[in-house]
Design a protein around this motif. Structure first.
Motif, PDB file in Angstrom:
ATOM      1  N   VAL A   1       9.204  -4.864  -8.892  1.00  0.00           N
ATOM      2  CA  VAL A   1       8.247  -4.655  -7.806  1.00  0.00           C
ATOM      3  C   VAL A   1       7.467  -3.381  -8.092  1.00  0.00           C
ATOM      4  CG1 VAL A   1       8.026  -4.142  -5.329  1.00  0.00           C
ATOM      5  CG2 VAL A   1       9.731  -5.805  -6.099  1.00  0.00           C
ATOM      6  N   PHE A   2       6.177  -3.414  -7.822  1.00  0.00           N
ATOM      7  CA  PHE A   2       5.353  -2.209  -7.804  1.00  0.00           C
ATOM      8  C   PHE A   2       5.041  -1.942  -6.328  1.00  0.00           C
ATOM      9  CE2 PHE A   2       4.421  -3.614 -12.097  1.00  0.00           C
ATOM     10  CZ  PHE A   2       4.339  -2.423 -12.798  1.00  0.00           C
ATOM     11  N   VAL A   3       5.433  -0.783  -5.837  1.00  0.00           N
ATOM     12  CA  VAL A   3       5.148  -0.441  -4.448  1.00  0.00           C
ATOM     13  C   VAL A   3       4.754   1.032  -4.377  1.00  0.00           C
ATOM     14  CG1 VAL A   3       7.585  -0.014  -3.894  1.00  0.00           C
ATOM     15  CG2 VAL A   3       5.985  -0.544  -2.054  1.00  0.00           C
ATOM     16  N   GLY A   4       3.629   1.285  -3.737  1.00  0.00           N
ATOM     17  CA  GLY A   4       3.144   2.657  -3.628  1.00  0.00           C
ATOM     18  C   GLY A   4       2.968   3.334  -4.968  1.00  0.00           C
ATOM     19  N   GLY A   5       2.588   2.558  -5.989  1.00  0.00           N
ATOM     20  CA  GLY A   5       2.383   3.097  -7.321  1.00  0.00           C
ATOM     21  C   GLY A   5       3.668   3.321  -8.108  1.00  0.00           C
ATOM     22  N   GLN A   6       4.796   2.941  -7.541  1.00  0.00           N
ATOM     23  CA  GLN A   6       6.090   3.125  -8.212  1.00  0.00           C
ATOM     24  C   GLN A   6       6.607   1.783  -8.725  1.00  0.00           C
ATOM     25  OE1 GLN A   6       9.096   4.688  -5.583  1.00  0.00           O
ATOM     26  NE2 GLN A   6      10.541   5.058  -7.232  1.00  0.00           N
ATOM     27  N   TYR A   7       7.134   1.787  -9.957  1.00  0.00           N
ATOM     28  CA  TYR A   7       7.718   0.597 -10.569  1.00  0.00           C
ATOM     29  C   TYR A   7       9.207   0.562 -10.251  1.00  0.00           C
ATOM     30  CZ  TYR A   7       9.520  -2.512 -14.203  1.00  0.00           C
ATOM     31  OH  TYR A   7      10.165  -3.518 -14.879  1.00  0.00           O
ATOM     32  N   LEU A   8       9.652  -0.540  -9.664  1.00  0.00           N
ATOM     33  CA  LEU A   8      11.065  -0.724  -9.348  1.00  0.00           C
ATOM     34  C   LEU A   8      11.578  -1.909 -10.158  1.00  0.00           C
ATOM     35  CD1 LEU A   8      10.844  -0.358  -5.450  1.00  0.00           C
ATOM     36  CD2 LEU A   8      11.430   1.412  -7.125  1.00  0.00           C
ATOM     37  N   SER A   9      12.405  -1.635 -11.151  1.00  0.00           N
ATOM     38  CA  SER A   9      12.962  -2.688 -11.998  1.00  0.00           C
ATOM     39  C   SER A   9      13.981  -3.502 -11.209  1.00  0.00           C
ATOM     40  CB  SER A   9      13.657  -2.069 -13.211  1.00  0.00           C
ATOM     41  OG  SER A   9      14.810  -1.342 -12.779  1.00  0.00           O
TER      42      SER A   9
END
Length: 139
Positions: A116-124
């Motif tokens: 997921v990409f949320v608020g410019g952050q990549y979450l694997s």
């Protein structure tokens, strides 16, 4: 008789569900804008998880997988009148879910989340699993 009452309740809910599905189909044919969303205040509703089920139910009610996906993305953005949400394009705010399978082939593939990409952050996937484990530990 408890068993009979339970079956009567299930039969009633099935009939009511079919009525609601029929109404939804008629609304869709009439061009009514439909937006997916869950009633988060309900004790038996879980944000995210239940949205996947709602997308499945929309497809069962006659929506194409693309129409179901639009009901959770583009339609709400248009309803809210915002120009910077609802699509992946230059200049737009973009939270994004990366999937391991095509939801247009099977809407249940929305549950096969790779990252997921949320608020410019990549979450694997590993990071998401860790977050879920942390939530479960706080129940």
């Amino acid at each position: 008789d408890q068993e009979k009452l339970s079956q009567d309740s299930l039969d009633f809910m099935r009939v009511e569900y079919e009525k609601l599905a029929g109404t939804l189909k008629a609304m869709r044919r009439a061009g009514v804008q439909v937006m997916a969303g869950t009633d988060t205040g309900n004790a038996y509703t879980f944000p995210g998880i239940d949205l996947h089920r709602e997308l499945e139910l929309l497809v069962e009610a006659g929506f194409t997988p693309l129409e179901a996906l639009r009901s959770a993305t583009l339609e709400p953005a248009q309803f809210l009148g915002t120009r910077d949400l609802g699509a992946i394009a230059p200049g737009k705010l973009a939270d994004m879910v990366l999937l391991d399978a095509d939801p247009l082939k099977d809407i249940r593939n929305t549950q096969k989340i790779s990252a997921v990409f949320v608020g410019g952050q990549y979450l694997s996937r590993a990071k998401l699993n860790g977050m879920l484990a942390g939530l479960k530990a706080h129940r």
